[in-house]
Design a protein around this motif. Sequence first.
Motif, PDB file in Angstrom:
ATOM      1  N   ALA A 101      11.121  -0.239  25.512  1.00  0.00           N
ATOM      2  CA  ALA A 101      10.035  -1.108  26.473  1.00  0.00           C
ATOM      3  C   ALA A 101      11.059  -2.014  27.316  1.00  0.00           C
ATOM      4  O   ALA A 101      10.448  -2.311  28.375  1.00  0.00           O
ATOM      5  CB  ALA A 101       9.268  -1.755  25.498  1.00  0.00           C
ATOM      6  N   SER A 102      12.212  -2.767  26.751  1.00  0.00           N
ATOM      7  CA  SER A 102      12.813  -3.508  27.467  1.00  0.00           C
ATOM      8  C   SER A 102      14.029  -3.063  28.239  1.00  0.00           C
ATOM      9  O   SER A 102      14.409  -3.882  28.925  1.00  0.00           O
ATOM     10  CB  SER A 102      13.079  -4.543  26.536  1.00  0.00           C
ATOM     11  OG  SER A 102      14.016  -4.079  25.443  1.00  0.00           O
ATOM     12  N   ARG A 107      11.705   1.716  30.776  1.00  0.00           N
ATOM     13  CA  ARG A 107      10.559   0.946  30.709  1.00  0.00           C
ATOM     14  C   ARG A 107       9.216   1.676  31.420  1.00  0.00           C
ATOM     15  O   ARG A 107       8.347   1.936  30.835  1.00  0.00           O
ATOM     16  CB  ARG A 107      10.650  -0.311  31.314  1.00  0.00           C
ATOM     17  CG  ARG A 107       9.532  -1.248  31.296  1.00  0.00           C
ATOM     18  CD  ARG A 107       9.801  -2.531  31.533  1.00  0.00           C
ATOM     19  NE  ARG A 107      10.324  -2.553  33.057  1.00  0.00           N
ATOM     20  CZ  ARG A 107      11.601  -3.101  33.445  1.00  0.00           C
ATOM     21  NH1 ARG A 107      12.540  -3.336  32.447  1.00  0.00           N
ATOM     22  NH2 ARG A 107      11.983  -3.045  34.361  1.00  0.00           N
ATOM     23  N   SER A 108       9.396   2.232  32.490  1.00  0.00           N
ATOM     24  CA  SER A 108       8.516   2.840  33.536  1.00  0.00           C
ATOM     25  C   SER A 108       7.832   4.172  32.511  1.00  0.00           C
ATOM     26  O   SER A 108       6.794   4.154  32.796  1.00  0.00           O
ATOM     27  CB  SER A 108       9.027   3.172  34.910  1.00  0.00           C
ATOM     28  OG  SER A 108       9.307   2.035  35.440  1.00  0.00           O
ATOM     29  N   LEU A 111       5.524   3.046  29.833  1.00  0.00           N
ATOM     30  CA  LEU A 111       4.394   2.654  30.261  1.00  0.00           C
ATOM     31  C   LEU A 111       3.537   3.722  30.738  1.00  0.00           C
ATOM     32  O   LEU A 111       2.413   3.890  30.447  1.00  0.00           O
ATOM     33  CB  LEU A 111       4.383   1.716  31.554  1.00  0.00           C
ATOM     34  CG  LEU A 111       5.007   0.367  31.117  1.00  0.00           C
ATOM     35  CD1 LEU A 111       5.211  -0.366  32.458  1.00  0.00           C
ATOM     36  CD2 LEU A 111       4.095  -0.516  30.303  1.00  0.00           C
ATOM     37  N   LEU A 146       8.121  -6.437  27.033  1.00  0.00           N
ATOM     38  CA  LEU A 146       7.563  -5.691  28.271  1.00  0.00           C
ATOM     39  C   LEU A 146       7.452  -6.899  29.324  1.00  0.00           C
ATOM     40  O   LEU A 146       7.882  -6.883  30.322  1.00  0.00           O
ATOM     41  CB  LEU A 146       6.197  -4.893  28.076  1.00  0.00           C
ATOM     42  CG  LEU A 146       6.504  -3.375  27.541  1.00  0.00           C
ATOM     43  CD1 LEU A 146       4.947  -2.943  27.257  1.00  0.00           C
ATOM     44  CD2 LEU A 146       7.311  -2.813  28.786  1.00  0.00           C
ATOM     45  N   VAL A 147       6.573  -7.820  28.967  1.00  0.00           N
ATOM     46  CA  VAL A 147       6.329  -8.853  29.838  1.00  0.00           C
ATOM     47  C   VAL A 147       7.317  -9.624  30.498  1.00  0.00           C
ATOM     48  O   VAL A 147       7.547 -10.350  31.470  1.00  0.00           O
ATOM     49  CB  VAL A 147       5.160  -9.682  29.447  1.00  0.00           C
ATOM     50  CG1 VAL A 147       3.622  -9.012  29.193  1.00  0.00           C
ATOM     51  CG2 VAL A 147       5.582 -10.553  28.190  1.00  0.00           C
ATOM     52  N   THR A 149      10.035  -9.092  31.229  1.00  0.00           N
ATOM     53  CA  THR A 149      10.799  -8.185  32.312  1.00  0.00           C
ATOM     54  C   THR A 149      10.274  -8.901  33.530  1.00  0.00           C
ATOM     55  O   THR A 149      11.038  -8.512  34.792  1.00  0.00           O
ATOM     56  CB  THR A 149      10.842  -6.751  32.338  1.00  0.00           C
ATOM     57  OG1 THR A 149       9.340  -6.451  32.426  1.00  0.00           O
ATOM     58  CG2 THR A 149      11.477  -6.204  30.889  1.00  0.00           C
ATOM     59  N   GLU A 151       8.104  -7.679  35.632  1.00  0.00           N
ATOM     60  CA  GLU A 151       7.981  -6.484  36.492  1.00  0.00           C
ATOM     61  C   GLU A 151       6.382  -6.350  36.532  1.00  0.00           C
ATOM     62  O   GLU A 151       5.611  -6.391  35.831  1.00  0.00           O
ATOM     63  CB  GLU A 151       8.345  -5.252  35.840  1.00  0.00           C
ATOM     64  CG  GLU A 151       9.862  -5.017  35.555  1.00  0.00           C
ATOM     65  CD  GLU A 151      10.654  -5.049  36.768  1.00  0.00           C
ATOM     66  OE1 GLU A 151       9.944  -4.444  38.016  1.00  0.00           O
ATOM     67  OE2 GLU A 151      11.645  -5.225  37.227  1.00  0.00           O
ATOM     68  N   VAL A 154       4.328  -3.735  34.539  1.00  0.00           N
ATOM     69  CA  VAL A 154       3.831  -4.229  33.377  1.00  0.00           C
ATOM     70  C   VAL A 154       2.573  -4.857  33.496  1.00  0.00           C
ATOM     71  O   VAL A 154       1.681  -4.658  32.710  1.00  0.00           O
ATOM     72  CB  VAL A 154       4.930  -4.994  32.705  1.00  0.00           C
ATOM     73  CG1 VAL A 154       4.521  -5.651  31.617  1.00  0.00           C
ATOM     74  CG2 VAL A 154       6.415  -4.143  32.627  1.00  0.00           C
TER      75      VAL A 154
END
Length: 299
Positions: A101-102, A107-108, A111, A146-147, A149, A151, A154
């Motif tokens: 996730a990180s 990551r993309s 998700l 996740l948060v 980052t 992004e 996310v």
Amino acid sequence: MHSLATAAPVPAALAQVDREKIYQWINELSSPDTRENALLELSKKRESVPDLAPMLWHSFGTIAALLQEIVNIYPSINPPTLTAHQSNRVCNALALLQCVASHPETRSAFLAAHIPLFLYPFLHTVSKTRPFEYLRLTSLGVIGALVKTDEQEVINFLLTTEIIPLCLRIMESGSELSKTVATFILQKILLDDTGLAYICQTYERFSHVAMILGKMVLQLSKEPSARLLKHVVRCYLRLSDNPRAREALRQCLPDQLKDTTFAQVLKDDTTTKRWLAQLVKNLQEGQVTDPRGIPLPPQ
């Protein structure tokens, strides 16, 4: 392919052996007989192997094996019969998912595959036993990674899910550590313009968030935690950036944040003290005061 030799001054041959070990453990995840030990070893090594996430994501059957570990303990959630052994094992799988996730390369895809949704049943649990607390905390850690980052994708993803009510429930009744991570997640959602707009879009959403934050302030005045208070104050400060929320907060900001209740807790925390002062200032600005010092509603 770069070896671990760059990470620490170890002989190249040894680094290569370590590398081979990583490949072996990843392969062993595919077999139920060797999976438990492989989960343990890989979760221990995740900090020291920078490209572990892409290796896990692109290797055959690995993510399916990790998801199988998660789904396997769903029956132990209700009724709540989760044992410490089960909890430790699935948390090792979650630690590897947190790694995926990180990582910016994975990551993309993580998700897009909606993998965080597999963790939500764990966040729904309410049992106070240690195996469940550990399970919730580790699941929150994946969302927290996740948060962290910052992004946009996310936040966009999380807003399509039920993460906000789940975090709010944990903020109200979880352990101090779980509360801290859940509040951090809410803070990160609020700090994003889309997230702030989403929470302030309806009175119901805003009032639910404000009610839980208010309860937390009351609880913190009895059992102080500087770290948790910092996140709570930051959430309030961010809410005060929204005009409608600011208006509502003038009525419902807890008195403990306006008086000296937390002076002792915050005496060495200049950042949170500054945020708190800014919050009070934000709520005072735009208010019209009559000669007797009573705030009047803006004309």
